[in-house]
Write a protein that holds these residues in place. Structure first.
Motif, PDB file in Angstrom:
ATOM      1  N   UNK A   1       0.724   4.777   5.385  1.00  0.00           N
ATOM      2  CA  UNK A   1       0.738   3.620   6.296  1.00  0.00           C
ATOM      3  C   UNK A   1      -0.328   2.593   5.921  1.00  0.00           C
ATOM      4  N   UNK A   2      -1.315   3.002   5.143  1.00  0.00           N
ATOM      5  CA  UNK A   2      -2.385   2.089   4.744  1.00  0.00           C
ATOM      6  C   UNK A   2      -2.103   1.419   3.402  1.00  0.00           C
ATOM      7  N   UNK A   3      -1.261   2.049   2.575  1.00  0.00           N
ATOM      8  CA  UNK A   3      -1.042   1.533   1.232  1.00  0.00           C
ATOM      9  C   UNK A   3      -0.021   0.406   1.192  1.00  0.00           C
ATOM     10  N   UNK A   4      -0.085  -0.361   0.143  1.00  0.00           N
ATOM     11  CA  UNK A   4       0.909  -1.403  -0.113  1.00  0.00           C
ATOM     12  C   UNK A   4       2.287  -0.759  -0.261  1.00  0.00           C
ATOM     13  N   UNK A   5       3.305  -1.394   0.326  1.00  0.00           N
ATOM     14  CA  UNK A   5       4.640  -0.807   0.295  1.00  0.00           C
ATOM     15  C   UNK A   5       5.697  -1.863   0.612  1.00  0.00           C
TER      16      UNK A   5
ATOM     17  N   UNK B   1       9.407   2.306  -0.990  1.00  0.00           N
ATOM     18  CA  UNK B   1       8.551   2.509  -2.161  1.00  0.00           C
ATOM     19  C   UNK B   1       7.100   2.212  -1.779  1.00  0.00           C
ATOM     20  N   UNK B   2       6.225   3.180  -2.004  1.00  0.00           N
ATOM     21  CA  UNK B   2       4.799   3.049  -1.676  1.00  0.00           C
ATOM     22  C   UNK B   2       4.005   2.953  -2.967  1.00  0.00           C
ATOM     23  N   UNK B   3       3.217   1.901  -3.102  1.00  0.00           N
ATOM     24  CA  UNK B   3       2.392   1.724  -4.294  1.00  0.00           C
ATOM     25  C   UNK B   3       1.135   2.579  -4.186  1.00  0.00           C
ATOM     26  N   UNK B   4       0.360   2.596  -5.261  1.00  0.00           N
ATOM     27  CA  UNK B   4      -0.852   3.414  -5.299  1.00  0.00           C
ATOM     28  C   UNK B   4      -1.824   2.811  -6.296  1.00  0.00           C
ATOM     29  N   UNK B   5      -2.960   3.466  -6.460  1.00  0.00           N
ATOM     30  CA  UNK B   5      -3.951   2.957  -7.404  1.00  0.00           C
ATOM     31  C   UNK B   5      -3.344   2.842  -8.801  1.00  0.00           C
ATOM     32  N   UNK B   6      -3.586   1.722  -9.451  1.00  0.00           N
ATOM     33  CA  UNK B   6      -3.065   1.363 -10.771  1.00  0.00           C
ATOM     34  C   UNK B   6      -1.581   1.014 -10.748  1.00  0.00           C
TER      35      UNK B   6
ATOM     36  N   UNK C   1       1.476  -5.600   2.734  1.00  0.00           N
ATOM     37  CA  UNK C   1       0.318  -5.523   1.850  1.00  0.00           C
ATOM     38  C   UNK C   1      -0.615  -4.426   2.358  1.00  0.00           C
ATOM     39  N   UNK C   2      -1.470  -3.927   1.476  1.00  0.00           N
ATOM     40  CA  UNK C   2      -2.359  -2.856   1.917  1.00  0.00           C
ATOM     41  C   UNK C   2      -3.246  -2.359   0.802  1.00  0.00           C
ATOM     42  N   UNK C   3      -3.765  -1.161   0.995  1.00  0.00           N
ATOM     43  CA  UNK C   3      -4.713  -0.549   0.070  1.00  0.00           C
ATOM     44  C   UNK C   3      -3.960   0.072  -1.111  1.00  0.00           C
ATOM     45  N   UNK C   4      -4.710   0.703  -1.997  1.00  0.00           N
ATOM     46  CA  UNK C   4      -4.103   1.359  -3.158  1.00  0.00           C
ATOM     47  C   UNK C   4      -4.701   2.753  -3.359  1.00  0.00           C
ATOM     48  N   UNK C   5      -4.738   3.535  -2.282  1.00  0.00           N
ATOM     49  CA  UNK C   5      -5.182   4.923  -2.409  1.00  0.00           C
ATOM     50  C   UNK C   5      -4.254   5.667  -3.367  1.00  0.00           C
ATOM     51  N   UNK C   6      -4.807   6.628  -4.082  1.00  0.00           N
ATOM     52  CA  UNK C   6      -3.970   7.540  -4.853  1.00  0.00           C
ATOM     53  C   UNK C   6      -3.061   8.288  -3.870  1.00  0.00           C
ATOM     54  N   UNK C   7      -1.815   8.560  -4.264  1.00  0.00           N
ATOM     55  CA  UNK C   7      -0.896   9.258  -3.362  1.00  0.00           C
ATOM     56  C   UNK C   7      -0.581  10.664  -3.872  1.00  0.00           C
TER      57      UNK C   7
END
Length: 290
Positions: free
Chosen positions: A188-192, A210-215, A169-175
């Motif tokens: 490393x900070x984002x949800x993945x 797979x790394x998630x991001x904002x939205x 679990x983690x943040x959702x920064x734009x990538x």
């Protein structure tokens, strides 16, 4: 209309404005809201949403399996018509798991790789404690960025077996590249999710992340009857025994994001794989050791 669309896209090309609008907002709240909104099946909401989306992107639906969609989400996670992607059949080739734009790629040295020039991160921080970073020392990695307009499903890069999925679990920064040049260790900070896979007769261990991001903070994997997102409260280390063939669909992002591929020593980048190149799912990405 064309001039208006071009003006909007030019406006969002401004790095400071883009970063402000896609990162300096309540990222988690915006992501949860978009997850809810995109699944609304009211026709006028669907049509207006897709219309606005196409103002900001060059989305091409001509390859889609169907041309009528229940919702914006249904359009985002669309399947492709059979035959519009070719899977490289050569046994020496590991194929791209998704459509994408190649970001940083190259060798894994001292347990370290790059998210952007001058922005390194440790693979141990991305993959977690379940992976020994020494097992990948001297290997290679490729970062694949999926834009919102692209086909969002990802596939097995080789025949083999998925033996473990680890959810972080983690943040959702734009990538997007703008954020990657400004936020250290962003991946490393984002949800993945870390997908551990054994491939080929030699049982090489590779990893798809797979790394998630904002939205986009939801990842669906076939074979696991769960949706991995910030509301997931189950086991974060999921043992698996899922056999797959090269090109088989593994899952999808709810909207779009990034996939990072890691392979051990002996693997090499396929010819033509370099930063900035556009690649289609099924094309040659890596070559196996002799």
């Amino acid at each position: 209309m064309m001039k208006f669309t071009q003006s909007i896209r030019k406006l969002f090309a401004n790095e400071d404005l883009n970063f402000l609008l896609t990162n300096r907002i309540p990222r988690h709240t915006a992501t949860v809201w978009m997850g809810w909104f995109s699944k609304i099946e009211i026709p006028w909401v669907r049509d207006l949403s897709i219309y606005v989306w196409r103002i900001f992107t060059d989305v091409d639906l001509s390859e889609a399996k169907k041309q009528s969609f229940k919702s914006l989400h249904d359009c985002f996670v669309r399947e492709l018509r059979e035959g519009v992607r070719s899977i490289d059949p050569h046994e020496s080739v590991v194929t791209s798991p998704s459509d994408g734009i190649v970001g940083e790629c190259g060798s894994i040295t001292n347990g370290q790789v790059f998210q952007a020039k001058g922005f390194p991160y440790k693979i141990s921080e991305l993959l977690g404690a379940s992976v020994d970073p020494q097992s990948l020392e001297g290997g290679v990695y490729v970062t694949l960025r999926l834009t919102s307009a692209m086909y969002h499903r990802f596939h097995a890069p080789y025949q083999g077996k998925i033996d473990r999925v680890v959810y972080h679990s983690g943040d959702t920064w734009n990538v997007n590249p703008i954020a990657l040049r400004r936020i250290e260790k962003l991946f490393c900070m984002n949800e993945r999710a870390m997908i551990s896979m054994r491939i080929g007769s030699a049982q090489h261990q590779i990893y798809l992340v797979p790394v998630a991001a904002i939205l986009v903070a939801s990842i669906r994997l076939h074979g696991l009857n769960i949706l991995l997102n910030s509301r997931y409260r189950g086991d974060h280390n999921i043992e698996c025994d899922l056999t797959c063939t090269k090109g088989q669909e593994l899952g999808w992002f709810e909207h779009g994001s990034t996939i990072i591929v890691f392979a051990p020593r002996g693997f090499e980048l396929a010819p033509g794989i370099k930063s900035g190149e556009h690649i289609k799912m099924g094309c040659s990405l890596l070559t196996l050791p002799d």
